[in-house]
Write a protein that holds these residues in place. Structure first.
Motif, PDB file in Angstrom:
ATOM      1  N   PRO A 148      31.551 -17.123  42.492  1.00 33.58           N
ATOM      2  CA  PRO A 148      31.636 -15.992  42.693  1.00 33.58           C
ATOM      3  C   PRO A 148      30.517 -15.171  42.100  1.00 33.58           C
ATOM      4  O   PRO A 148      30.142 -13.564  42.493  1.00 33.58           O
ATOM      5  CB  PRO A 148      32.680 -15.326  43.841  1.00 33.58           C
ATOM      6  CG  PRO A 148      33.423 -16.652  44.856  1.00 33.58           C
ATOM      7  CD  PRO A 148      33.697 -17.426  43.231  1.00 33.58           C
ATOM      8  N   THR A 149      31.198 -15.298  40.646  1.00 34.03           N
ATOM      9  CA  THR A 149      30.256 -14.677  39.804  1.00 34.03           C
ATOM     10  C   THR A 149      28.852 -14.503  39.486  1.00 34.03           C
ATOM     11  O   THR A 149      28.030 -13.738  39.590  1.00 34.03           O
ATOM     12  CB  THR A 149      31.159 -14.669  38.444  1.00 34.03           C
ATOM     13  OG1 THR A 149      31.005 -16.225  37.992  1.00 34.03           O
ATOM     14  CG2 THR A 149      32.556 -14.824  38.400  1.00 34.03           C
ATOM     15  N   VAL A 150      28.227 -15.598  39.859  1.00 27.64           N
ATOM     16  CA  VAL A 150      26.902 -15.286  40.516  1.00 27.64           C
ATOM     17  C   VAL A 150      26.318 -14.480  41.284  1.00 27.64           C
ATOM     18  O   VAL A 150      25.265 -14.494  40.568  1.00 27.64           O
ATOM     19  CB  VAL A 150      26.423 -17.163  40.433  1.00 27.64           C
ATOM     20  CG1 VAL A 150      26.715 -18.316  39.911  1.00 27.64           C
ATOM     21  CG2 VAL A 150      26.578 -17.046  42.498  1.00 27.64           C
ATOM     22  N   LEU A 151      26.902 -13.591  42.130  1.00 30.24           N
ATOM     23  CA  LEU A 151      26.519 -12.837  43.153  1.00 30.24           C
ATOM     24  C   LEU A 151      27.005 -11.424  42.294  1.00 30.24           C
ATOM     25  O   LEU A 151      26.558 -10.449  42.649  1.00 30.24           O
ATOM     26  CB  LEU A 151      27.364 -12.797  43.905  1.00 30.24           C
ATOM     27  CG  LEU A 151      27.543 -14.360  44.933  1.00 30.24           C
ATOM     28  CD1 LEU A 151      27.951 -14.178  46.100  1.00 30.24           C
ATOM     29  CD2 LEU A 151      25.639 -13.936  45.101  1.00 30.24           C
ATOM     30  N   MET A 152      27.725 -11.464  41.138  1.00 30.96           N
ATOM     31  CA  MET A 152      28.316 -10.459  40.426  1.00 30.96           C
ATOM     32  C   MET A 152      27.169  -9.461  39.905  1.00 30.96           C
ATOM     33  O   MET A 152      26.879  -8.994  38.162  1.00 30.96           O
ATOM     34  CB  MET A 152      29.605 -10.317  39.839  1.00 30.96           C
ATOM     35  CG  MET A 152      30.122 -10.741  40.347  1.00 30.96           C
ATOM     36  SD  MET A 152      30.948  -9.839  41.721  1.00 30.96           S
ATOM     37  CE  MET A 152      30.539 -10.332  43.321  1.00 30.96           C
ATOM     38  N   SER A 153      25.689  -8.580  40.169  1.00 25.92           N
ATOM     39  CA  SER A 153      25.403  -7.999  39.857  1.00 25.92           C
ATOM     40  C   SER A 153      24.088  -7.127  40.624  1.00 25.92           C
ATOM     41  O   SER A 153      24.549  -7.504  41.878  1.00 25.92           O
ATOM     42  CB  SER A 153      23.709  -9.338  39.388  1.00 25.92           C
ATOM     43  OG  SER A 153      22.572  -8.039  39.501  1.00 25.92           O
ATOM     44  N   ARG A 154      24.043  -5.892  40.275  1.00 24.88           N
ATOM     45  CA  ARG A 154      23.821  -4.496  40.748  1.00 24.88           C
ATOM     46  C   ARG A 154      22.576  -5.144  42.034  1.00 24.88           C
ATOM     47  O   ARG A 154      22.782  -4.975  43.088  1.00 24.88           O
ATOM     48  CB  ARG A 154      23.280  -3.518  40.213  1.00 24.88           C
ATOM     49  CG  ARG A 154      22.595  -2.333  41.362  1.00 24.88           C
ATOM     50  CD  ARG A 154      22.199  -1.340  40.146  1.00 24.88           C
ATOM     51  NE  ARG A 154      21.069  -0.329  40.911  1.00 24.88           N
ATOM     52  CZ  ARG A 154      21.882   0.602  40.885  1.00 24.88           C
ATOM     53  NH1 ARG A 154      23.343   1.097  40.799  1.00 24.88           N
ATOM     54  NH2 ARG A 154      21.164   1.272  42.118  1.00 24.88           N
ATOM     55  N   ASN A 155      21.209  -6.141  41.689  1.00 20.45           N
ATOM     56  CA  ASN A 155      20.508  -5.953  42.351  1.00 20.45           C
ATOM     57  C   ASN A 155      20.563  -7.078  42.812  1.00 20.45           C
ATOM     58  O   ASN A 155      20.567  -7.818  43.916  1.00 20.45           O
ATOM     59  CB  ASN A 155      19.382  -6.413  41.150  1.00 20.45           C
ATOM     60  CG  ASN A 155      18.384  -5.191  40.766  1.00 20.45           C
ATOM     61  OD1 ASN A 155      18.578  -4.075  41.095  1.00 20.45           O
ATOM     62  ND2 ASN A 155      17.525  -5.899  40.048  1.00 20.45           N
ATOM     63  N   VAL A 156      21.434  -8.670  42.846  1.00 21.04           N
ATOM     64  CA  VAL A 156      21.731  -9.396  43.554  1.00 21.04           C
ATOM     65  C   VAL A 156      22.722  -9.019  44.866  1.00 21.04           C
ATOM     66  O   VAL A 156      22.375  -9.123  46.107  1.00 21.04           O
ATOM     67  CB  VAL A 156      22.204 -10.732  42.688  1.00 21.04           C
ATOM     68  CG1 VAL A 156      23.093 -11.561  43.826  1.00 21.04           C
ATOM     69  CG2 VAL A 156      21.516 -11.237  41.967  1.00 21.04           C
ATOM     70  N   LEU A 157      23.270  -8.153  45.100  1.00 23.62           N
ATOM     71  CA  LEU A 157      24.331  -7.771  45.698  1.00 23.62           C
ATOM     72  C   LEU A 157      23.493  -6.651  46.541  1.00 23.62           C
ATOM     73  O   LEU A 157      23.859  -7.055  48.022  1.00 23.62           O
ATOM     74  CB  LEU A 157      25.360  -7.004  45.476  1.00 23.62           C
ATOM     75  CG  LEU A 157      26.521  -7.666  44.390  1.00 23.62           C
ATOM     76  CD1 LEU A 157      27.621  -6.835  44.318  1.00 23.62           C
ATOM     77  CD2 LEU A 157      27.526  -8.429  45.441  1.00 23.62           C
TER      78      LEU A 157
END
Length: 534
Positions: free
Chosen positions: A271-280
């Protein structure tokens, strides 16, 4: 770069195939197979129930069996394509899909139908994730936006053209073509895949590190959740032990998946692949897009069916001429804009179009016919063609396409379970609001009221040819239907209101996004991407 890059999962490197144009065509066909199949099955289910002699409950479970299984394998397909190569992953399932699509219309035993639909339902879960991988791994980087736009186009186009196709098949060719058309398209896809994608050896190093447990837990958990959502409205949600077991079991498996990804040495889709401001923010915006796009894919055709009493072949002309065909042009405009301006501005244009369409929908009345929906359909075409294309390009630009394999797994979650949540939520909302409005309107239709008595007297006079007693009963029934019809109209106004605020929420989320890092999917990074700079 202005924002952290996403990483995780096996690395994919863009490289050309021998015939990249054929690969792009295969991409479009593979994506079209899934979208058309899903849309045609949903719209044509009443005709299929009649042709196959199924009860309503049997038809509902057949629908779930035709859709839920694809999510069993869809999240893992991108990883499998990297390990085994696109040909091995795509061609075999494509041929199996051809055979089953040819056989289904000849099956009459319900258990056989369920098994065939279950197997057939899994296979589109291969086609869609592989579509993105073909673009990112086999096309030159300057082709990426075009390939991804083709992926986006099929969703918008088929959702609207499918209504016309159902009517055409059922009225002129036979319901069997709801299945046989897929066999024709899938066979062509297989041929183009053979010609357009390179031969690749098995990546045995990655295969040895396979996170099979994570793949199984995630796919099974999402499939159970999807099935529970799909049956929820029909079985009264948590009043049903079946729905409760499906949702609780699926949630438990997803929790086990998250634990597995935290402890294994080589997580398959951390799930760390989602840990970005823009991605979220983009993921949240995708949810708002799915909500507001229901004004097109659900509210307009359902209104015309439930209130206007039209069949798919009658509704299809509106959606084909004023939404599906304009989308062909709008997607080309989206490609042009995305090569020159920030994708966030394209999202704003698309979401604004959806907001306008939904606002116009809140003005609907029971007297509206097909032509009254033309302005809404045109605004929805603009919203469909611009919004999803820009969202897909922007999220992959922020997810670092060179390491997109793990990220693609989560795109499948958005594509299936989140879509089902929004559709189910809107269906529940319409049902609850219709009940509320029916009660509220009914309060003004009281026995003894002078206006009600006058209306009943006029209606009774229209049915006197059936006899006095029958005329009175028919008058009461007609008045009840008028109340129900008005309640339906009011519930659809509430649905369009939700779609409007979904678009507004999406616009607010876009305003919080930062610029994507320069790369092959951004205007300021395309030149660097074409020179091989990641």
């Amino acid at each position: 770069m202005g924002i952290e890059a996403i990483s995780g999962g096996p690395v994919s490197v863009g490289r050309p195939s021998h015939h990249p144009v054929l690969a792009v065509i295969a991409v479009v066909l593979g994506a079209f197979i899934h979208s058309l199949d899903t849309r045609l099955f949903a719209i044509g289910l009443p005709d299929l129930r009649g042709a196959l002699g199924l009860t309503f409950d049997e038809g509902a479970w057949l629908s779930t069996a035709a859709t839920a299984p694809q999510i069993l394998i869809a999240p893992a397909i991108a990883w499998l394509a990297v390990v085994f190569g696109l040909r091995r992953v795509l061609i075999g399932p494509g041929l199996v899909y051809v055979v089953i699509s040819l056989l289904v219309p000849f099956a009459r035993d319900y258990q056989t139908l369920l098994v065939l639909h279950f197997i057939r339902g899994m296979l589109p879960g291969v086609f869609i994730p592989v579509t993105i991988m073909i673009v990112l791994r086999n096309l030159p980087m300057q082709w990426w936006i075009v390939g991804l736009a083709a992926y986006s186009f099929r969703l918008s186009f088929t959702g609207n053209a499918g209504v016309s196709l159902v009517g055409f098949y059922v009225q002129h060719l036979g319901w069997q073509w709801l299945y046989w058309q897929d066999a024709v398209v899938a066979l062509l896809m297989v041929i183009l895949t053979l010609l357009g994608t390179p031969r690749e050896s098995i990546n045995r190093a990655l295969l040895a590190k396979a996170d099979w447990g994570g793949m199984l837990l995630f796919g099974a958990g999402l499939a159970l959740i999807y099935a529970g959502l799909d049956q929820g409205n029909r079985l009264d949600w948590f009043g049903s032990g079946t729905v409760t077991a499906l949702l609780a079991g699926g949630a438990a498996l997803v929790v086990c998946f998250l634990i597995n990804e935290a402890v294994v040495a080589e997580p398959w889709a951390s799930p760390t692949v989602l840990m970005s401001r823009n991605v979220l923010l983009v993921m949240a915006t995708l949810i708002t897009y799915m909500i507001t796009s229901l004004s097109n894919t659900m509210l307009v055709p359902t209104f015309l069916t439930a209130v206007a009493g039209l069949r798919p072949e009658q509704i299809g002309s509106l959606l084909l001429v004023y939404t599906a065909l304009p989308i062909c042009v709008v997607v080309l405009v989206a490609i042009y804009l995305l090569r020159r301006i920030d994708a966030r501005f394209v999202m704003i244009l698309g979401l604004t179009s959806f907001a306008i369409a939904a606002w116009m929908g809140t003005r609907v009345t029971g007297a509206w016919v097909l032509d009254d929906f033309i302005p809404i359909a045109l605004a929805q075409a603009l919203g469909q063609g611009l919004t999803f294309t820009a969202l897909l390009i922007f999220v992959l630009a922020n997810a670092d396409p060179a390491r997109a394999t793990a990220f693609v797994a989560y795109i499948q979650v958005m594509r299936l379970d989140i879509i089902e949540i929004t559709v189910t939520g809107m269906s529940t909302w319409l049902r609850v609001r219709e009940q509320l409005h029916s009660n509220l309107v009914g309060l003004h239709v009281a026995a003894g009221d002078s206006e009600v008595a006058q209306r009943l007297a006029r209606l009774t006079g229209e049915f006197l040819d059936y006899g006095a007693a029958a005329a009175s009963a028919r008058a009461v029934g007609t008045l009840a239907r008028l109340v129900r019809r008005q309640a339906d109209v009011l519930s659809f106004i509430d649905g369009f209101t939700v779609a409007f605020w979904g678009a507004i929420a999406g616009l607010l989320l876009v305003s919080l996004m930062r610029a994507a890092p320069p790369g092959p999917l951004t205007p300021n990074g395309m030149q660097a991407g074409s020179n091989g700079v990641h």
